[in-house]
Scaffold this motif. Structure first.
Motif: not given
Length: 234
Positions: A210-229
């Motif tokens: 579960e922690d690994a899944h949450h970590y992956t989701e947060k990493a994907e969110e940060r990647a999307e935010e970086a792409e938008k920026a």
């Protein structure tokens, strides 16, 4: 539950299993010993019965001859006849082993080897009935000694049978059931501990996933935010 307080450990379980194996082997050996002692006891009882009947019959015959001799002789003459014995008997004892039981063996030796030395009187002033009584008692002596040894053997064998029976019952009804109960108790506790350990491991694994899944989701969110920026600046 266990009848006594035991430590539910694998070392204790191994020790109890070895002890139970030894107890079962000892129980079988003691049962075999008890059965053989019973067989020997029955043989000795039959022998004792035959000897007792023979000895009692011989004593009755000797008493009858003594009574006949006393009726034909005066009491003083009978006492004088036995006043100075010529023969002497020495009793010797030995033992033999019957299923770890030392039973007695009685033997005797006479001072002289002359069979006529059993008569401590002259034949001129005594009756033949007295001679028959003395001779019958002399012939009866070996059987009397054998009977004494047989009766003592029966007593010792009976005591050993009772002792062995108590040991067999203690193993069969107390010690072996207690050890089996303790083994089941320890086995149950160890199984419970193993299931609990597996449950904890599965829970930890789920938490890690579960922690690994949450970590992956947060990493994907940060990647999307970086792409938008990056898109805005472009």
């Amino acid at each position: 539950m266990a009848s006594t307080q035991v430590n539910p450990t694998r070392m204790e379980l191994t020790r109890l299993k070895k002890k139970l194996t030894t107890a079962r082997r000892g129980h079988k050996l003691l049962k075999d010993k008890r059965d053989e002692l019973m067989r020997q006891f029955l043989i000795e009882v039959r022998k004792n019965k035959a000897l007792r009947e023979k000895v009692e019959k011989g004593i009755r015959e000797a008493n009858k001859n003594f009574a006949l001799a006393s009726s034909g002789m005066s009491d003083e003459a009978v006492r004088v006849a036995f006043m100075t014995p010529k023969q002497e008997v020495t009793l010797e004892t030995g033992t033999k082993n019957i299923m770890s039981v030392n039973v007695p063996i009685y033997t005797y030796k006479t001072r002289t080897s002359d069979p006529n030395d059993i008569y401590s009187y002259g034949f001129a002033f005594t009756s033949s009935d007295l001679d028959d009584a003395v001779h019958s008692l002399s012939e009866l002596l070996p059987d009397m000694l054998e009977l004494a040894g047989s009766e003592k053997t029966c007593q010792l064998l009976a005591a050993e049978i009772e002792k062995t029976r108590r040991r067999v019952n203690a193993l069969e009804h107390v010690m072996i059931p207690d050890m089996e109960t303790n083994i089941r108790y320890i086995t149950m506790k160890l199984d419970e501990a193993e299931r609990s350990s597996q449950t904890r491991l599965m829970k930890v694994k789920d938490m890690m996933l579960e922690d690994a899944h949450h970590y992956t989701e947060k990493a994907e969110e940060r990647a999307e935010e970086a792409e938008k920026a990056a898109g805005q600046y472009a």
